[in-house]
Design an enzyme around this catalytic site. Sequence first.
Site, PDB file in Angstrom:
ATOM      1  CE  LYS A 112      -4.288  -1.831   1.789  1.00  0.00           C
ATOM      2  NZ  LYS A 112      -5.179  -2.030   2.909  1.00  0.00           N
ATOM      3  CE  LYS A 195      -4.851  -8.092  -2.471  1.00  0.00           C
ATOM      4  NZ  LYS A 195      -5.291  -7.854  -1.132  1.00  0.00           N
ATOM      5  CE  LYS A 198     -11.933  -3.526  -0.399  1.00  0.00           C
ATOM      6  NZ  LYS A 198     -12.912  -3.947   0.564  1.00  0.00           N
TER       7      LYS A 198
HETATM    8  P1  TYM Z   1     -10.463  -6.787   3.223  1.00  0.00           P
HETATM    9  O1  TYM Z   1     -11.592  -5.879   3.556  1.00  0.00           O
HETATM   10  O2  TYM Z   1      -9.366  -6.254   2.379  1.00  0.00           O
HETATM   11  O3  TYM Z   1     -10.987  -8.091   2.522  1.00  0.00           O
HETATM   12  C1  TYM Z   1     -12.085  -8.837   3.021  1.00  0.00           C
HETATM   13  C2  TYM Z   1     -11.884 -10.315   2.790  1.00  0.00           C
HETATM   14  O4  TYM Z   1     -11.773 -10.606   1.410  1.00  0.00           O
HETATM   15  C3  TYM Z   1     -10.605 -11.410   1.186  1.00  0.00           C
HETATM   16  N1  TYM Z   1     -10.084 -11.099  -0.161  1.00  0.00           N
HETATM   17  C4  TYM Z   1      -9.886 -12.022  -1.110  1.00  0.00           C
HETATM   18  N2  TYM Z   1     -10.066 -13.356  -1.116  1.00  0.00           N
HETATM   19  C5  TYM Z   1      -9.760 -14.002  -2.265  1.00  0.00           C
HETATM   20  N3  TYM Z   1      -9.307 -13.393  -3.373  1.00  0.00           N
HETATM   21  C6  TYM Z   1      -9.108 -12.064  -3.407  1.00  0.00           C
HETATM   22  N4  TYM Z   1      -8.681 -11.481  -4.514  1.00  0.00           N
HETATM   23  C7  TYM Z   1      -9.400 -11.309  -2.234  1.00  0.00           C
HETATM   24  N5  TYM Z   1      -9.321  -9.992  -1.925  1.00  0.00           N
HETATM   25  C8  TYM Z   1      -9.750  -9.883  -0.649  1.00  0.00           C
HETATM   26  C9  TYM Z   1      -9.647 -11.005   2.291  1.00  0.00           C
HETATM   27  O5  TYM Z   1      -8.664 -11.988   2.509  1.00  0.00           O
HETATM   28  C10 TYM Z   1     -10.591 -10.851   3.459  1.00  0.00           C
HETATM   29  O6  TYM Z   1     -10.871 -12.104   4.064  1.00  0.00           O
HETATM   30  N6  TYM Z   1      -7.735  -6.675   7.401  1.00  0.00           N
HETATM   31  C11 TYM Z   1      -8.898  -7.254   6.802  1.00  0.00           C
HETATM   32  C12 TYM Z   1     -10.161  -6.970   7.561  1.00  0.00           C
HETATM   33  C13 TYM Z   1     -10.130  -7.311   9.004  1.00  0.00           C
HETATM   34  C14 TYM Z   1     -10.259  -8.613   9.572  1.00  0.00           C
HETATM   35  C15 TYM Z   1     -10.202  -8.410  10.992  1.00  0.00           C
HETATM   36  C16 TYM Z   1     -10.390  -9.875   9.026  1.00  0.00           C
HETATM   37  C17 TYM Z   1     -10.003  -6.417  10.030  1.00  0.00           C
HETATM   38  N7  TYM Z   1     -10.059  -7.098  11.227  1.00  0.00           N
HETATM   39  C18 TYM Z   1     -10.286  -9.492  11.852  1.00  0.00           C
HETATM   40  C19 TYM Z   1     -10.484 -10.952   9.911  1.00  0.00           C
HETATM   41  C20 TYM Z   1     -10.411 -10.757  11.310  1.00  0.00           C
HETATM   42  C21 TYM Z   1      -9.057  -6.668   5.401  1.00  0.00           C
HETATM   43  O7  TYM Z   1      -8.599  -5.585   5.129  1.00  0.00           O
HETATM   44  O8  TYM Z   1      -9.841  -7.396   4.579  1.00  0.00           O
END
Ligand code: TYM
Length: 330
Positions: A112, A195, A198
């Site tokens: 990032k 990957k 968004k």
């Molecule tokens: P975030 O909001 O970026 O993404 C949400 C979930 O989507 C999954 N993901 C994907 N899975 C497969 N292929 C992809 N291309 C792909 N892009 C995103 C992510 O792995 C995630 O599961 N830090 C986390 C949010 C968070 C969290 C937590 C998760 C904050 N606190 C506690 C679990 C437990 C995040 O930014 O996810």
Amino acid sequence: MKKRIFSGIQPSGLLHIGNYLGAIKNWVELQKDYDCIFCVVDYHAITVPQDPKTLTKETLGIANIYLAAGIDPKKSIIFVQSHVPEHTELAWVLNTISKMGELYRMTQFKDKTQGKEQESAGAGLFDYPVLMAADILLYDTEFVPVGEDQRQHVELTRTLARRFNNRFGETFKMPKVLIKEAGAKIKGLDDPEKKMSKSASSANYIALLDKPDIISNKIKKAVTDSGTEIKFDPEGKPAISNLLTIYHLFSGEEIKDIEVKFQGKGYGEFKEGLAEVVIDYLKPFQKKFFELEKNPDFTKKILKQGAGQVRKIASKKMEEVREKIGVLDI
Ligand code: TYM
């Protein structure tokens, strides 16, 4: 007693099928057998520049996506991170045992801040995995179902839990990451090496709320590999393998059967079939989402209830943490 699951998604930008296939789809299945808590992590979303009105809208939007996808508030808890202040309180305490070096090694932080001066990156962005650790550790979480990109953050969570327990006595349960191989890393349609994301261009992803003609167009334009065969071979045919994975997860058909179905047919026909599968799958979900969108009070009530439920657990854990670290009780 059922084992506990915790996971969350940031309300920042449109959710795409990577988020769905890597996370939400699995959560819906897990609610049968686990005690599940699903969070909309709004304080994570403010670690990058954000527009306040958009944040409000998207926070409710993510909750609606959870509900439309089949997260059942009678079985699972849904809530918003900022409604439970123990998350940021525990994050502060965990900050005091986190090492700068550990946080610098987080690949998401590196990604990032790529190309930018790290000096001007926000401290919140740097510290973001510690807040995620607090989210997980507050609830004696057993499993954290996420996509592959979050594995390192869950590992850091374990490190922090272990360190705190060693210093102050057994307080936190050791959480385990739960990653389902298929769907753990859905790749970008325009770049199957990376990957789906968004923050990439709109040709990279299929948003969960994309209209059918947009979905068809994006799939039609998706990058393919050399040759003509529809074959699952992630090394040799990364683009087609990614599309096959998406087809498999949305249709429930086995990859081998899909290969047979499209034997001797070209990429064009396969892509038409894939678009149909994705559109058909998302149709009832989108219908439900737009219905929910018309009635924000319904969703707000669920979120309020959820926050009330989890607050009981979180405040008890925070009391224990305060006592362990020796802050004065009055
Ligand atoms: P975030 O909001 O970026 O993404 C949400 C979930 O989507 C999954 N993901 C994907 N899975 C497969 N292929 C992809 N291309 C792909 N892009 C995103 C992510 O792995 C995630 O599961 N830090 C986390 C949010 C968070 C969290 C937590 C998760 C904050 N606190 C506690 C679990 C437990 C995040 O930014 O996810």
